[in-house]
Design a protein around this motif. Sequence first.
Motif, short mmCIF file in Angstrom:
data_model
loop_
_atom_site.label_atom_id
_atom_site.label_comp_id
_atom_site.label_asym_id
_atom_site.label_seq_id
_atom_site.Cartn_x
_atom_site.Cartn_y
_atom_site.Cartn_z
N ALA A 196 0.80 -1.12 -0.05
CA ALA A 196 0.16 -0.15 -0.08
C ALA A 196 0.98 0.57 0.23
O ALA A 196 1.13 2.52 -0.45
CB ALA A 196 -0.94 -0.01 0.94
N GLU A 197 1.92 1.44 0.65
CA GLU A 197 2.68 2.14 0.82
C GLU A 197 3.18 2.47 -0.49
O GLU A 197 4.10 3.86 -0.86
CB GLU A 197 3.97 2.19 2.00
N ARG A 198 3.82 1.38 -1.23
CA ARG A 198 4.55 1.51 -2.54
C ARG A 198 3.24 2.11 -3.75
O ARG A 198 3.98 3.17 -4.05
CB ARG A 198 5.41 0.50 -3.02
N ALA A 199 2.07 2.25 -3.17
CA ALA A 199 1.25 2.56 -4.16
C ALA A 199 1.32 3.71 -3.77
O ALA A 199 0.96 4.68 -5.03
CB ALA A 199 0.41 2.00 -4.04
N ILE A 200 1.23 4.45 -2.48
CA ILE A 200 0.80 5.68 -2.38
C ILE A 200 2.46 6.90 -2.48
O ILE A 200 2.15 7.39 -3.37
CB ILE A 200 0.97 5.97 -0.11
N LYS A 201 3.20 5.61 -2.60
CA LYS A 201 4.65 6.84 -2.92
C LYS A 201 4.46 7.24 -4.44
O LYS A 201 4.83 7.86 -4.69
CB LYS A 201 5.58 5.66 -2.52
N GLN A 202 3.88 6.39 -5.05
CA GLN A 202 3.90 5.61 -6.93
C GLN A 202 2.67 6.97 -7.26
O GLN A 202 3.08 8.33 -8.04
CB GLN A 202 3.86 4.57 -7.19
N ALA A 203 2.11 7.28 -6.20
CA ALA A 203 1.25 7.93 -6.74
C ALA A 203 1.55 9.80 -6.78
O ALA A 203 0.49 10.53 -6.68
CB ALA A 203 -0.36 7.74 -6.46
N GLY A 204 2.38 9.50 -5.69
CA GLY A 204 2.60 10.93 -5.11
C GLY A 204 1.58 12.08 -3.57
O GLY A 204 1.32 12.33 -3.93
N ARG A 205 0.89 10.78 -2.84
CA ARG A 205 -0.98 11.54 -2.73
C ARG A 205 0.10 11.66 -0.55
O ARG A 205 0.98 10.28 -0.11
CB ARG A 205 -1.10 10.31 -2.66
N ASP A 206 -0.03 13.03 -0.44
CA ASP A 206 0.07 11.92 0.59
C ASP A 206 -0.98 13.43 1.67
O ASP A 206 -0.32 13.81 3.07
CB ASP A 206 1.79 13.53 1.27
N GLU A 207 -2.19 13.23 1.71
CA GLU A 207 -3.32 14.25 2.05
C GLU A 207 -3.47 13.86 2.99
O GLU A 207 -4.32 14.69 3.61
CB GLU A 207 -4.01 15.47 1.21
#
Length: 353
Positions: free
Chosen positions: A259-270
Amino acid sequence: MTDIPRAPRAATSRRNMLFGTAAAGAALLAAGCTSNENNDEGKESAGAEVADSKPGKKVTIGFAGPQADHGWLNAITTQAKNRAKKYQDVTLEATEGSNDNATQVGQVETLINKKVDVLVVLPADGKALTQVGLKAMRAGIPVVNLDRIFSSQQAYRCWIGGDNYGMGLNAGHYIGEQLKDKKNAKVVELAGIDSLELTRERTKGFDDALKNYPNIKKVARQAAEFTVESGQKKMSELLQAQKKFDALWNHDDDQGVGAERAIKQAGRDEFLMVGGAGSKRVMQAIKDDDSVIKATVLYPPTMAASAIDLARALGQGKGIAGMAEYEIPAHVTLYSAVVTKKNVDEYLPIGFT
């Protein structure tokens, strides 16, 4: 309930003692099963013997669990083995873990044939291993059923495990408190395997908690499979479908790697992320406070160490500290603590890898 005269313990056969135990479960924190420092006076007045760390009657404990192909399951086996080593009077007979029901049944039967004093069993499938649990109990070998529960209470003397509903409940309350002042807050959920009752219980607890926060709406849910690959795939789908949200609850820290890999790939942090189970990796991320991960809800693998404590007490015919009863309880449900930056140092030592 009226008082019933207590029969002398020596007059009770081992087999009858196993099947005559009261079925009512006692939910408590399973800490201190082997210490009697805080309750010696009460125990002495009640006439009960308390299991402590001093060497006593020698006990052979058979241990059977699933294959350690997951960080949490590996920690279960490690916790059991390390706990047994702490006792001079305990010999642990551990099987090689298996996810095949027939193989695990055969492993437990081997332990029964070896005439171990007590069994600790974490079944790959509780229903499938119920009959072998019954076989052990009928042979006079008490069974400590660890986490995944047998379908008959006659198949075990004591059950110890995590609180899946409470895990979801505490995750929901933590997120609720973080977002309680945010108007029209949105949350998403990355669940585990939907065919498992534990996953459904975690979701129900989470949903029930969110009912206390009318400003928060759960806008999406995806079920993964407790693996890194499924976590990455399902999280990618959530991120694509939901362009903006405020919090994510992930049921399992191992699938959280994906899940964290997908979040980083998407550039999401909101959004803030809450994990589940309590891996050391996630706890370190919470401590570093440099990612979306802000908390994790424990499903403590220390339950395996406590299961060894309970099995030892059973083998020695003793009760546990902090309780007035002569016997160990029938059910022990562990608490799902929320680990945050404020308390992470306290819990890091029990984080699993």
